[in-house]
Design a protein around this motif. Structure first.
Motif, PDB file in Angstrom:
ATOM      1  N   ARG A 246       0.799  -1.223   0.000  1.00 53.44           N
ATOM      2  CA  ARG A 246       0.000   0.000   0.000  1.00 53.44           C
ATOM      3  C   ARG A 246       0.838   1.283   0.000  1.00 53.44           C
ATOM      4  O   ARG A 246       0.331   2.349   0.308  1.00 53.44           O
ATOM      5  CB  ARG A 246      -0.952  -0.026   1.192  1.00 53.44           C
ATOM      6  CG  ARG A 246      -2.111  -1.021   1.067  1.00 53.44           C
ATOM      7  CD  ARG A 246      -2.983  -0.732  -0.166  1.00 53.44           C
ATOM      8  NE  ARG A 246      -4.136  -1.609  -0.241  1.00 53.44           N
ATOM      9  CZ  ARG A 246      -5.391  -1.234   0.004  1.00 53.44           C
ATOM     10  NH1 ARG A 246      -5.642   0.018   0.340  1.00 53.44           N
ATOM     11  NH2 ARG A 246      -6.379  -2.094  -0.090  1.00 53.44           N
TER      12      ARG A 246
ATOM     13  N   CYS B  52      -4.204  -0.319   5.931  1.00 57.41           N
ATOM     14  CA  CYS B  52      -4.722   0.916   5.351  1.00 57.41           C
ATOM     15  C   CYS B  52      -5.993   1.329   6.071  1.00 57.41           C
ATOM     16  O   CYS B  52      -6.981   0.586   6.062  1.00 57.41           O
ATOM     17  CB  CYS B  52      -4.993   0.730   3.861  1.00 57.41           C
ATOM     18  SG  CYS B  52      -5.598   2.205   3.018  1.00 57.41           S
TER      19      CYS B  52
ATOM     20  N   GLY C 131      -2.734   5.250   0.830  1.00 55.91           N
ATOM     21  CA  GLY C 131      -2.719   3.809   0.616  1.00 55.91           C
ATOM     22  C   GLY C 131      -3.510   3.364  -0.591  1.00 55.91           C
ATOM     23  O   GLY C 131      -3.456   2.203  -0.980  1.00 55.91           O
TER      24      GLY C 131
END
Length: 994
Positions: free
Chosen positions: A231, A450, A488
């Motif tokens: 991410r 995230c 992210g």
């Protein structure tokens, strides 16, 4: 040397639109209305464009770039406008790909690839791939409206990226065009292919050579500073230029937010999902405990591992969703773990994962969800998170989003850290919120570290804006300290680009600048994003530096502190109203027909907000731009229930029309259909004469004078009204349950009294003694929808006063027309703000099904062994729902299918008004009308709404039946006359005009 395209002050909108129009650029709009609609996306930011272009062909894109380059105007590419970071708004020309440039160009099931234009909606691609057992792996929660081009721009991920990767991981090839007009096809390249491309000696070769030199000079930095965990999507994906990544220029472009090139087409990888899936819901004492459990749970290789905090679920008010939440394991936070595999193996996998969770600190329980319907309902909470989290409970109470609560905003929307760092990061992030006295509902992709969060920043004041800047700066340092990424999946945009130096060293920032300069030396594409950034607290949509127009309102708008500007800005742009997929939702019928932003709930809300600001839309309530945008609003109230942030465009429209036409001549339809209840009383004196006139040669002229669509057949007045019939009859039944007030709505009273007669028969059979209001009463709905609020208020006061004694005595008020029932429940208390009689009436008002299910549970209804399909009226969908009807139909023995049809399209006066016929019928043709035509002849067509039955009767050979009629017909013993004085009722196969 880098030059910069001109800003909005260099040219006026009219000149830019004229140049684009002359340059064969497709559909071009430079009017104030369009510019207002595109001034915002789903972020905190606002930039008013000079023009909006809707390309339909590749040449339109090429020509638009040429014109903009000649004028020195920047270009911003836009898909569905659901970006939360501000990268889909700009001061120059906005290229909207979603309207026309959205074709599926090719799909190869054997190669498992698809080639698409950038405006294609993800769900449309998924529907095309599904028959082949394939899907596109990245699946953000906005899948019903987000476009592939937007996903590529942000490197969108979604819930299943844990297993199926980000958008970048699923890109095979891109074809793009630069601001200077160079068309390049991009993909991975071998050393030989790179050498061959460089040797060609054209514009493409110069581009590739420059990018290759950049990569070769900085191999160590690319390997150690970028791409360290999945991410890490902030900045440019320069790690894709590494030799071990095969110098993949296509994937390097993913996540560049439209700053490098404009996408012409994309070839994407498709995959086969597992044959079966299972959802395991895991409860925890708090979100931090849930975060701590993530690393252990990842060993079970889930397809998705999503997190929800109780602050998000506390906001949910939709009955079906609320019921599902209330059955979750007792907890303050939950993880939703989805597993994939074979049906035989899944139970063991699910139990093993649940056992791992039970051993985690803070675990409060788990449940394996086997019901697919319930699983979909729970996933819907997660998908609607961005909208739900925009209204946080205020104080110690837990008000719904319709009742108010503090506004919450993106701005720190999707930071990510390696999953092993998630618990530590979340604790310190919570401390940071507390330090700044801020609140936020946390949810997101816990499995990939995230987090999404909407925070109650105060953008109305200088101090609040300063707190915002200080908070995001400290949050950026916190993420960097945990080895994370500021973004992210949603991109940096204006929200985070300025903060990138806190995450990356100066060497990496210098590489980003060089990368941008190679692609776009004129800085003509989306300037201010990623490099040379705009300030994080600039261009804010809500700003203390703008003073809204002083707009007094009739409706109180208590949920928005009585502030119409705040009500309009309730729309944060998540774009659910732009979905073309019904799936139980009504909103937004006109957008589903036109696919035009101005006809979406969001587009209208944007215009109304800009109207309150007085900058682009300058004439307030008198605005013709707003009037025209509201013209195709059906006032269906679907958005009030389906919009995650509770935008009620029907109410906004009524308020606007009230002020817009105050002291001025109104459209003819406002007099004919707005005053229909009064006109109907006059017509009831000579119904035969009126019917003869409306079906004679004079009918076309009467329709023209009345503002009525020429294609519409006018409803015929009944020979005898229901009230006349009722007041001349003798009550039947034993009345053992006591009295009930039957609300006599104008539609059924004058046009289809048999519906109310059937209601009397059913109520008396169930043991109620039926009363009707004294005199002739009206809910005022037709005056409300046409914005004649002064008259509506007077009627509402008379109605509540007439019903007050019965309501005070505890009598239920039962409505058979859903729109009028909804008006009694919701509109009258708002119109008569503070009136206790109106509030009491609202609480006392029920649908027929609600009364029979909840107040006559021991009543034995007749068994009706039949099949039916049912159309839920929009207003009932928005206020009462269909659960009581479903329960009653089940008791009756009816095998019913509730259509996911959305609005019937007629919507009261809307479908009768001149200029609305085509949209009205097209809305009905999406689901309802084809379903009615294809239903077997012995299937009953249930439609409680007068509008729904009228649309069915006028557009098909079938007839809709009210639930009361269905039951009343079954009450008649075989071979006898109608019970309770009930007249003979036609079956739904007999074609008639309501």
């Amino acid at each position: 040397m880098t030059t910069t395209a001109q800003g909005p002050g260099s040219l006026d909108a009219a000149a830019v639109a004229e140049a684009l129009g002359a340059g064969d650029c497709g559909e071009v709009a430079g009017d104030a209305g369009r510019r207002a609609q595109y001034a915002s996306d789903a972020s905190n930011y606002r930039q008013i464009p000079l023009a909006v272009v809707f390309p339909g062909e590749r040449r339109h894109i090429r020509n638009t770039l040429a014109v903009c380059r000649r004028l020195g105007v920047p270009v911003t590419a836009r898909g569905a406008g659901t970006s939360t970071s501000g990268q889909a708004v700009g001061p120059g020309v906005v290229l909207d790909f979603s309207r026309y440039f959205h074709r599926l160009l090719a799909l190869d099931p054997e190669a498992r690839t698809a080639t698409v234009e950038p405006g294609i909606v993800l769900d449309d691609l998924q529907r095309a791939a599904a028959p082949h057992g394939l899907l596109f792996g990245a699946d953000p929660s906005t899948h019903s409206r987000c476009t592939l081009g937007g996903m590529i721009g942000n490197n969108a991920c979604g819930s299943h990226s844990l297993a199926w990767g980000r958008t970048a991981d699923n890109i095979v090839e891109l074809e793009v065009i630069t601001y200077r007009g160079t068309v390049v096809r991009l993909g991975e390249m071998t050393a030989e292919e790179i050498d061959e491309a460089i040797a060609a000696g054209d514009d493409r070769s110069e581009l590739i050579a420059s990018l290759h030199r950049l990569a070769q000079r900085n191999l160590a930095t690319l390997r150690t500073g970028l791409g360290q965990f999945p991410r890490q999507v902030s900045g440019y994906a320069l790690e894709q230029l590494l030799p071990e990544r095969r110098f993949n220029l296509a994937r390097a472009l993913v996540g560049s937010e439209g700053t490098l090139a404009v996408i012409l087409s994309a070839t994407v990888r498709l995959l086969s999902p597992p044959p079966a899936r299972a959802l395991v819901v895991l409860g925890f004492s708090d979100a931090c405990a849930a975060a701590d459990a993530v690393p252990a749970l990842l060993t079970h290789q889930p397809l998705a591992l999503e997190g929800l905090d109780h602050a998000l679920t506390d906001i949910v008010t939709r009955p079906a969703t609320r019921a599902a939440i209330d059955t979750l394991p007792a907890a303050r936070a939950w993880l939703f773990a989805e597993l994939g595999g074979t049906a035989d193996a899944l139970p063991r996998q699910a139990e093993a994962l649940a056992e791992t969770a039970r051993r985690a600190a803070g675990s409060t329980g788990s449940e394996i969800i086997t019901d697919p319907g319930r699983a979909r309902t729970l996933w819907r909470i997660r998908e609607d998170g961005a909208g739900l989290a925009t209204r946080l409970p205020g104080g110690t109470s837990q008000p719904s989003r319709a009742e108010g609560g503090s506004e919450a905003w993106p701005g720190w929307e999707d930071a990510a850290v390696p999953p092993g760092q998630l618990g530590s990061y979340l604790r310190k992030f919570t401390e940071l919120l507390d330090h700044h006295r801020l609140q936020g509902a946390v949810y997101g992709h816990f499995g990939e570290g995230c987090l999404h969060v909407r925070i109650n920043f105060d953008f109305d004041t200088e101090q609040g804006t300063a707190v915002f800047r200080a908070f995001v700066t400290e949050a950026a340092r916190l993420v960097a300290a945990h080895g994370g990424s500021l973004s992210g999946e949603h991109g940096d945009g204006q929200a985070r680009s300025e903060l990138l130096p806190l995450m990356y060293g100066p060497d990496v920032i210098a590489l980003f600048e060089e990368f941008k300069s190679i692609w776009d030396p004129d800085n003509g594409l989306n300037p201010g994003m990623i490099v040379q950034p705009l300030p994080v607290d600039g261009n804010l949509r809500v700003s203390p530096h703008r003073t809204p127009l002083p707009l007094a309102t009739v409706f109180p708008f208590h949920a928005d502190d009585g502030d119409f500007a705040k009500a309009a800005r309730r729309c944060v742009g998540v774009g659910k109203c732009r979905s073309a997929d019904h799936r139980g939702d009504v909103m937004c019928p006109s957008y589903r027909v036109t696919r035009d932003e101005k006809d979406s709930t969001r587009g209208r809300a944007r215009l109304l907000y800009e109207m309150t600001q007085g900058e682009v839309i300058t004439d307030g309530w008198r605005s013709t731009e707003v009037r025209d945008a509201l013209d195709l609003c059906l006032s269906c109230k679907g958005c009030s229930a389906d919009c995650p942030v509770g935008v009620d465009m029907a109410t906004y429209k009524s308020e606007f029309l009230h002020h817009h036409y105050k002291g001025r001549l109104r459209p003819a339809s406002h007099y004919t259909m707005g005053w229909l209840p009064l006109l109907s009383r006059l017509a009831a004196r000579v119904p035969g004469l009126v019917n003869a006139l409306t079906s004679s040669r004079l009918a076309p002229a009467l329709k023209r004078l009345g503002g009525i669509a020429a294609q519409r057949e006018l409803p015929r007045f009944a020979g005898q009204t229901f009230l006349t019939w009722f007041r001349g009859r003798t009550p039947r039944g034993d009345g053992r349950r006591g009295p009930v007030v039957l609300w006599v709505d104008s539609f059924n009273n004058h046009f289809s009294p048999e519906v109310l007669q059937a209601g009397v028969a059913v109520l008396e059979d169930a043991g109620f003694r039926v009363r009707v209001p004294d005199g002739t009463q009206c809910c005022g709905l037709t005056w409300i929808t046409t914005g004649q609020l002064g008259t509506a208020r007077r009627i509402a006061r008379r109605t509540t006063a007439a019903l007050a004694p019965a309501v005070a005595a505890g009598l239920p008020v039962v409505g058979l027309e859903p729109s009028c029932t909804a008006a009694l429940k919701t509109d009258l208390p708002e119109l008569l703000d503070g009136d206790e009689d109106a509030r009491a009436l609202s609480r006392a008002t029920l649908t027929l099904a609600e009364l029979l299910v909840h107040h006559a549970p021991d009543w034995q209804p007749p068994r009706i062994e039949a099949r039916s399909i049912s159309q839920t009226h929009c207003h009932q969908h928005a206020t009462s729902g269909f659960s009581a009807d479903s329960a009653l139909l089940n008791r009756l023995g009816i095998d019913n299918t509730a259509l996911d049809s959305g609005c019937c399209g007629l919507a009261g006066n809307f479908g009768f008004e001149r200029g609305h016929y085509d949209v009205s019928v097209a809305a009905g043709e999406q689901v309802l009308l084809p379903a009615v035509r294809s239903a077997p002849s012995d299937t009953r067509i249930l439609a409680d709404g007068f509008s729904c039955r009228t649309q069915i009767a006028q557009q098909t050979s079938r007839r809709g039946t009210h639930l009361a009629q269905l039951i009343a017909q079954a009450l008649r013993p075989a071979g006898t006359s109608a019970r309770a004085g009930l007249p003979s009722l036609p079956t739904d196969k007999e074609h008639s005009r309501d």
